[in-house]
Scaffold this motif. Structure first.
Motif, PDB file in Angstrom:
ATOM      1  N   THR A 227       0.860  -1.179   0.000  1.00 29.92           N
ATOM      2  CA  THR A 227       0.000   0.000   0.000  1.00 29.92           C
ATOM      3  C   THR A 227       0.897   1.229   0.000  1.00 29.92           C
ATOM      4  O   THR A 227       0.894   2.017  -0.929  1.00 29.92           O
ATOM      5  CB  THR A 227      -0.905   0.052   1.246  1.00 29.92           C
ATOM      6  OG1 THR A 227      -1.733  -1.094   1.262  1.00 29.92           O
ATOM      7  CG2 THR A 227      -1.790   1.304   1.205  1.00 29.92           C
TER       8      THR A 227
ATOM      9  N   LEU B 208       6.418   0.080   8.948  1.00 31.09           N
ATOM     10  CA  LEU B 208       4.951  -0.006   8.964  1.00 31.09           C
ATOM     11  C   LEU B 208       4.425  -0.931   7.858  1.00 31.09           C
ATOM     12  O   LEU B 208       5.018  -0.993   6.800  1.00 31.09           O
ATOM     13  CB  LEU B 208       4.307   1.369   8.853  1.00 31.09           C
ATOM     14  CG  LEU B 208       4.719   2.372   9.927  1.00 31.09           C
ATOM     15  CD1 LEU B 208       4.023   3.702   9.679  1.00 31.09           C
ATOM     16  CD2 LEU B 208       4.429   1.838  11.311  1.00 31.09           C
ATOM     17  N   PRO B 209       3.370  -1.673   8.084  1.00 33.26           N
ATOM     18  CA  PRO B 209       2.626  -1.698   9.343  1.00 33.26           C
ATOM     19  C   PRO B 209       3.329  -2.547  10.392  1.00 33.26           C
ATOM     20  O   PRO B 209       3.900  -3.598  10.059  1.00 33.26           O
ATOM     21  CB  PRO B 209       1.303  -2.347   8.950  1.00 33.26           C
ATOM     22  CG  PRO B 209       1.638  -3.210   7.779  1.00 33.26           C
ATOM     23  CD  PRO B 209       2.775  -2.552   7.060  1.00 33.26           C
ATOM     24  N   ALA B 210       3.315  -2.101  11.623  1.00 33.90           N
ATOM     25  CA  ALA B 210       3.909  -2.866  12.723  1.00 33.90           C
ATOM     26  C   ALA B 210       2.869  -3.841  13.271  1.00 33.90           C
ATOM     27  O   ALA B 210       1.667  -3.576  13.189  1.00 33.90           O
ATOM     28  CB  ALA B 210       4.377  -1.922  13.814  1.00 33.90           C
TER      29      ALA B 210
ATOM     30  N   VAL C  67      -3.410  -4.779  19.317  1.00 29.01           N
ATOM     31  CA  VAL C  67      -4.049  -3.882  18.340  1.00 29.01           C
ATOM     32  C   VAL C  67      -4.229  -4.618  17.012  1.00 29.01           C
ATOM     33  O   VAL C  67      -5.332  -4.985  16.631  1.00 29.01           O
ATOM     34  CB  VAL C  67      -3.238  -2.589  18.132  1.00 29.01           C
ATOM     35  CG1 VAL C  67      -3.875  -1.711  17.067  1.00 29.01           C
ATOM     36  CG2 VAL C  67      -3.114  -1.839  19.466  1.00 29.01           C
ATOM     37  N   SER C  68      -3.118  -4.859  16.339  1.00 24.16           N
ATOM     38  CA  SER C  68      -3.216  -5.562  15.052  1.00 24.16           C
ATOM     39  C   SER C  68      -3.006  -7.065  15.216  1.00 24.16           C
ATOM     40  O   SER C  68      -3.135  -7.819  14.253  1.00 24.16           O
ATOM     41  CB  SER C  68      -2.199  -4.985  14.066  1.00 24.16           C
ATOM     42  OG  SER C  68      -0.926  -4.890  14.657  1.00 24.16           O
TER      43      SER C  68
ATOM     44  N   GLU D 164       2.318   3.767  20.468  1.00 24.63           N
ATOM     45  CA  GLU D 164       1.523   4.986  20.435  1.00 24.63           C
ATOM     46  C   GLU D 164       2.397   6.218  20.706  1.00 24.63           C
ATOM     47  O   GLU D 164       2.227   7.257  20.073  1.00 24.63           O
ATOM     48  CB  GLU D 164       0.380   4.914  21.446  1.00 24.63           C
ATOM     49  CG  GLU D 164      -0.566   6.104  21.426  1.00 24.63           C
ATOM     50  CD  GLU D 164      -1.185   6.382  20.062  1.00 24.63           C
ATOM     51  OE1 GLU D 164      -1.348   5.431  19.263  1.00 24.63           O
ATOM     52  OE2 GLU D 164      -1.474   7.562  19.772  1.00 24.63           O
TER      53      GLU D 164
ATOM     54  N   ARG E  94       4.091   6.755  17.432  1.00 21.42           N
ATOM     55  CA  ARG E  94       3.301   6.530  16.224  1.00 21.42           C
ATOM     56  C   ARG E  94       3.443   7.655  15.209  1.00 21.42           C
ATOM     57  O   ARG E  94       3.776   7.427  14.038  1.00 21.42           O
ATOM     58  CB  ARG E  94       1.822   6.341  16.595  1.00 21.42           C
ATOM     59  CG  ARG E  94       0.900   6.101  15.403  1.00 21.42           C
ATOM     60  CD  ARG E  94      -0.521   5.764  15.856  1.00 21.42           C
ATOM     61  NE  ARG E  94      -1.067   6.816  16.693  1.00 21.42           N
ATOM     62  CZ  ARG E  94      -1.710   7.884  16.222  1.00 21.42           C
ATOM     63  NH1 ARG E  94      -1.832   8.071  14.903  1.00 21.42           N
ATOM     64  NH2 ARG E  94      -2.209   8.778  17.042  1.00 21.42           N
ATOM     65  N   ILE E  95       3.236   8.890  15.664  1.00 19.12           N
ATOM     66  CA  ILE E  95       3.295  10.016  14.723  1.00 19.12           C
ATOM     67  C   ILE E  95       4.683  10.128  14.099  1.00 19.12           C
ATOM     68  O   ILE E  95       4.814  10.419  12.903  1.00 19.12           O
ATOM     69  CB  ILE E  95       2.898  11.326  15.446  1.00 19.12           C
ATOM     70  CG1 ILE E  95       1.401  11.306  15.810  1.00 19.12           C
ATOM     71  CG2 ILE E  95       3.218  12.541  14.569  1.00 19.12           C
ATOM     72  CD1 ILE E  95       0.458  11.249  14.625  1.00 19.12           C
TER      73      ILE E  95
ATOM     74  N   THR F 157       6.571   7.648  13.366  1.00 20.14           N
ATOM     75  CA  THR F 157       6.675   6.655  12.286  1.00 20.14           C
ATOM     76  C   THR F 157       5.949   7.159  11.034  1.00 20.14           C
ATOM     77  O   THR F 157       6.335   6.827   9.917  1.00 20.14           O
ATOM     78  CB  THR F 157       6.086   5.285  12.697  1.00 20.14           C
ATOM     79  OG1 THR F 157       4.680   5.414  12.953  1.00 20.14           O
ATOM     80  CG2 THR F 157       6.785   4.735  13.929  1.00 20.14           C
ATOM     81  N   TYR F 158       4.923   7.979  11.237  1.00 19.84           N
ATOM     82  CA  TYR F 158       4.242   8.560  10.069  1.00 19.84           C
ATOM     83  C   TYR F 158       5.162   9.544   9.353  1.00 19.84           C
ATOM     84  O   TYR F 158       5.276   9.547   8.135  1.00 19.84           O
ATOM     85  CB  TYR F 158       2.957   9.286  10.480  1.00 19.84           C
ATOM     86  CG  TYR F 158       1.821   8.417  10.999  1.00 19.84           C
ATOM     87  CD1 TYR F 158       1.950   7.042  11.179  1.00 19.84           C
ATOM     88  CD2 TYR F 158       0.594   8.992  11.308  1.00 19.84           C
ATOM     89  CE1 TYR F 158       0.905   6.281  11.657  1.00 19.84           C
ATOM     90  CE2 TYR F 158      -0.464   8.226  11.785  1.00 19.84           C
ATOM     91  CZ  TYR F 158      -0.300   6.873  11.964  1.00 19.84           C
ATOM     92  OH  TYR F 158      -1.345   6.124  12.444  1.00 19.84           O
TER      93      TYR F 158
END
Lengths: 395, 395, 395
Positions: free
Chosen positions: B70, B329-331, B336-337, B349, B352-353, B355-356
C-alpha cells in the motif's frame, strides 16, 4: 446567462464549504448546496466552451470503492481529471489493509501527496459513514501533526445513510428541468419503493432524496410496502425539513395512489431497514448460511410486491400523465434487464435520455465539491480560470 | 536554510546518479546518497511552498508490484505524479507474462514511452534483485538498438536483498531527527528482530538498514534469536562499512540487553535466511504441502520468542529511556493488530506520529531517485523550477 | 526530411478521418491510411526531439479490454498519455456491467468527460466488431441528445475481424524497412499459419495483414494447412484489393514452398474459422465440457502440423535467404517459450530486435488515430505544436 454573470451570481452566495468534507447533504447549509450547484453548472459550461478549469498542476485523488461502481467511479475519475488530479485506486485486495492495518494509519500513508479521498462504503448499516469520519479524524491528526502538507478532502461517494453526489446531481437535474430551485416549491415528488428481483440494495438513494429534496418546499411522498422502512431518524428529519421549507411530507403504502398528480417520480428498489440491520450483523459474523437464508426470505417477501412496478397505468395518474421520471441507474427494467422489475420498458424508454442527462451532472457535482473544498472564494478562482482561458483541447 | 541555499549546497556535491538505476544503496557512493537526500528534502520543501516540481509534460512510470503493497505503491504513484508522470500498472494477472513471455521482451514492450519502471519483487531469495537487473539489461539493449527513445530508469521498490526507498527514507528521517548526518556519528542504532504471528517477512528491511546506516559512523547492534540470520554477505559488508566509517557493528541474541543505551531502535520481524532459502525452493517447486509444513514449523519456532516484543521495560534501557523508535509499517502491535506482536501498544503509540513522519519521506526519496536519474545537474534544474515558480495548486 | 517538410507533405493528403471511429482498415481510404502513417511518424519524431505533442490539458481515454493484453494495453496508455489524456480502465469485473447493464447505457455513463474508448474484444467471432459499433451508436445518440459534450472516438484495439493498430504498425514498419509505400509494390509477403501448442488464437492478425497489405501492390501469399481457413469474406476482399492495387493474392498449403522468394514472412498461429464459430457457440452456451472437448480435438489437429515452424531451411528459400521476419509478439519460440512452436529460436533471434521496432510503432499509430479523429486539419495542429515547442521533459 453567460459565464461571467453566473460567476457574479455565485459570488453573492456565502458558503462554508472551504476545507470541509462533503459527507451528508443535511450537514450543509442551503447556501452550501446552492454554491455546489452553481459551481457544478459553471464547470460544465466551461468544459462545453473548451475552457479548462484545471487548477492542479499535479496531485492525487484517491478512490476507495468498498462496493462495485461504474458510473460513480467514472464520475469521480472525470471530476478529478477535469481539475488536474490523477486518480489512484486504493484496492483493498492488493493493499495491506487486509493484513490488519488500522484505518488511522492507512489514511495517512496514502495521503502524503493526496488532495482528495473519494469513498464508497454502503454495505454495512451504521458503518459506512462512520468509516469516512474515522478517515477524516485520522487526516485531521496527520495534518495537525505536520505529517500531511495539507488536509485531503473527503467526498462521500455513497454510504449507508446518504448518497450526496447522486442526490445533488438529481437536484441540479431538477433545477434545469423546472428552471430554478424556486420553481420546485409546491412540486410533488414521489420517492417510491419498486420491485426488484435483486436484494440488499442500499438505502442511501431514497434517504438521500428525501433528505435533500425536502429542503426546497416540495411535497414529498415516500411510498413503500409495509415493512420496507428507511432509517427512522432520516425520515423524521425529512419531515421536519419539509415543514420548515414550506412543503409537506407524507408516507404511504400504495404505489399507484401515491403517483396521483405527481410532478416527479423516483421509483427505486431498496432493502428494508431492519433487514439491512440483520444483514450487517450477519456480514460482520461472516455467517454465510444466515446471509443466504436472509436473502431467500427477503426475495420471497419482495415477490409479494411485483405490482410495485412503475408502469403506464401509474404514469397516467401523474401530472399531465407525464411526471418527470428519475433513477440513479441502472434501473431494473421489466423485460430488458430482468423479467419483472422497477419500471416498465416503454415508460423507461420514454424518459431514458433524461436519466442520462440526470447522470451527466454527477461528474460536475463531484468536481464542484472538490473545488469548493479547496478554494475559500470559488467565484474568484473561476473568474481567474475564465480570464486565463486555457483550452481543454488545443484549437 | 531557504530553498536557494539548499540548492546551492546541493550543487557542491558530486554524484554519479545520472542514467543509473537505483537497485542497492551499497552500489552508491556517499555523495550519491547525500544527493538523493538533499534533492528529496528540496522537493518536499517545494511541495510545501506550492511550487510545482513538474519536469515532465507527459510520460509513463510503470509500477510492477510482484508482492502486495500500500504505502510503497502510493509513494511511487505520488513521486511519479509530482514530477508529471502517469502511473501504469503492469499487472501480471491481466498481462500476457503468464503466457510465457520473456522478461527481455516484456521490458521493451512496456517501455516505448516510459521513463521509469518501479519494481517490487521480494518473494524469492536470490531472485528479486536479479530480476531487476535482467529488466535493466533488456532496457540497455533496447535503447542501444534504437528500440527505445530513452533508457527508462529502474527504481527498486523492495527486493530480496535491499529496500532502498525505505532505508533512504529512514535515513532522511534520522537526519531530520538528529539535525545532520554528521550528528549520527557515534549514535547507537539497534536493528532487532521482533516477534510476529505472521511468517515469511522479507529480509530486505533489516538488511537495508544495516547496509545503509553502517556508513555514517553509527554503532550498529544487530539483535536476533539464534538462527534468525540475515544474508551473510550483507552482514559482513555492514561490518566492514561500520569500521570504515568510524562506527562499530555487533551481533547479539538478547533483545533486552541489546537495547542498553540505544539512541535508535528498529524492532521488526523477519524470517530466517535459511527458511527463506528453503521457502524459495518450495515456491519454485510449487510444493504447497511443503510450504504449509514450513510455515507451521516456522510459526512454531517464532512462538518461542514472544518475549522479543519491544515493550516499556526494554524502552527503559535505552538512552534517556527514550530511544527513537522506527518501523517501516505496518507494525504488529500487541493487542491492536494482533494478540502478541513486535511492539507494545503504549510504546508504539508514543512514537506513532514519528513513524508517520518517517514514512512521509518515501515519496520524496523516490522522486529524488527519479530526478537524479534524469538530470545530470539536478541543482541547475531545481533552480530553474524555483525560478519558473509554477504553482502546484492555483492560488 | 525534417519535421516541417514531413508536415507539409502531410498537408497534401486529403483524409476523411475527422470524427470517425477507426474500426477496420478496409473502411478507410488509402489517403486515410497514409495520413495515419504520416502523423504517427511525425509524432514519433517529435517525441524523439523532446517536443511535446500534448493537445489535451485534461480528458479521459477509456480502455476496455475484454481479453488479456500487455503490449496493446501499454501502447494505448502511451498514446493517450502522449496527447495528454488520462487512462481510465473499464474493468468489467469491478463494473456493474455484469449486473445486466446495457451496452447503450454504459457507453454513455462512462463518456461524460471522455475523449476516446479503446476496445479489445476478440473472443467471439461475429461479436467483437459488432460490440464496438453498438457502443458507437450509443455514443452517437448520446451526443445528438446533448448527453455528451463531444462524441468520444472509438479505437479498435483488436476484434474478431481486424487488428488495425497492429496491421498499421506493421505497415509503418514495412514502409521504414523498404523506404516507402511505393517500394512495397511487387514485394512478396507470406502470411503463413504456424504451429503453436496453444489454441483459439484470434484470426484478427492474419485477416488484418491480408486485408491491409493487399492494398499496396504486394504479392500476398496466404499459406495454411487445409482447414485452417480465415473468414471467407475477408479473404475475398483481400484478393480483390491485390488485383486492384496491381499486386497478386494466392492461397497455398505448403509452408516451405510458400516461402520461395519471399521478401517478407509473417508466420503466426491461428485457430480455424469453423472452430472459432463452434467455439463462439459453446462460449455463448457456457458449455464448459464442449469447450474442453473442442480444445482437445483442435490441439490434436494442430499437432499434425508441427512442421509448420519457420525454421532455417524455410528461411533459406526466401529472397537472399533473408526475408524480413514479422510477428505481433509474443511468438511461440521453439525451445524458448514452448517445446515446439511458430519459429525456430535462432531464426527468431536473428530478427528479434526488428520485431521490437515493429511493435514500437503501435503507440504512435494509436496516437495518430486519436489525433486525426480530433482534428480536421492535423497538419496545421502539428505545425502549431512544433512552433509551440513545449518540451516533453524539461531541459
Amino acid at each position: 446567462m453567460n459565464l461571467n454573470e453566473k460567476i457574479n451570481q455565485l459570488s453573492q452566495i456565502k458558503a462554508e464549504l472551504f476545507k470541509k468534507d462533503f459527507l451528508l447533504t443535511w450537514e450543509k447549509s442551503d447556501e452550501d448546496l446552492k454554491t455546489v450547484l452553481e459551481v457544478a453548472d459553471i464547470l460544465k459550461e466551461m468544459r462545453q466552451q473548451n475552457i479548462s478549469p484545471r487548477v492542479f498542476d499535479t496531485g492525487l485523488a484517491i478512490s476507495n470503492f468498498r462496493d462495485n461502481s461504474t458510473r460513480t467511479r467514472f464520475s469521480y475519475a472525470s471530476a478529478s481529471n477535469l481539475l488536474g488530479l490523477a486518480v489512484q485506486d486504493l484496492d483493498e485486495q492488493k493493499s495491506q489493509i487486509a493484513h490488519g492495518e488500522t484505518v488511522r494509519e492507512t489514511a495517512n500513508m496514502i495521503s502524503f501527496l493526496s488532495d482528495f479521498i473519494g469513498i464508497r462504503d454502503d454495505m454495512y448499516l451504521g458503518e459506512g459513514n462512520k468509516y469516512m469520519r474515522e478517515v477524516g479524524d485520522a487526516l485531521d491528526e496527520g495534518f495537525a501533526q505536520g505529517v500531511l502538507p495539507n488536509r485531503p478532502g473527503i467526498v462521500n461517494l455513497q454510504c449507508d445513510m446518504d448518497h450526496p453526489t447522486q442526490s445533488m446531481a438529481d437536484l441540479l437535474h431538477l433545477k434545469k428541468e423546472f428552471g430554478s430551485l424556486e420553481n420546485l416549491k409546491g412540486k410533488k415528488i414521489v420517492m417510491s419503493w419498486a420491485y426488484s428481483p435483486s436484494y440488499g440494495k442500499p438505502l442511501s438513494v431514497p434517504q438521500g432524496i428525501i433528505g435533500l429534496m425536502s429542503r426546497f418546499g416540495m411535497d414529498i411522498e415516500l411510498a413503500y410496502p409495509e415493512g420496507y422502512d428507511l432509517i427512522p431518524d432520516i425520515v423524521d428529519m425529512a419531515g421536519k425539513n419539509a415543514k420548515a421549507s414550506g412543503g409537506s411530507f407524507n408516507v404511504s403504502h400504495d404505489m399507484s395512489e401515491a403517483m396521483e398528480g405527481a410532478d416527479i417520480v423516483y421509483p427505486k428498489s431498496w432493502a428494508p431497514y431492519h433487514i439491512m440491520e440483520e444483514r450487517t450483523k450477519l456480514l460482520k459474523a461472516a455467517d454465510k448460511k444466515g446471509l443466504d437464508a436472509l436473502e431467500q426470505s427477503c426475495l420471497a417477501n419482495n415477490a409479494k410486491y411485483k405490482d410495485w412496478e412503475y408502469d403506464e397505468a401509474k404514469m397516467k395518474r401523474t401530472k399531465n400523465q407525464d411526471a418527470l421520471y428519475m433513477h440513479c441507474l441502472p434501473a431494473d427494467i421489466s423485460g430488458v434487464s430482468c423479467k419483472e422489475g422497477e419500471v416498465n420498458a416503454d415508460v423507461f424508454e420514454k424518459y431514458r435520455i433524461k436519466t442520462y442527462h440526470e447522470a451527466g451532472f454527477k461528474p460536475y457535482i463531484i468536481a464542484a465539491m472538490m473545488f469548493t473544498n479547496k478554494f475559500k472564494n470559488p467565484a474568484a478562482v473561476l473568474k481567474q480560470l475564465v480570464e486565463r482561458g486555457s483550452k481543454r483541447i488545443m484549437a
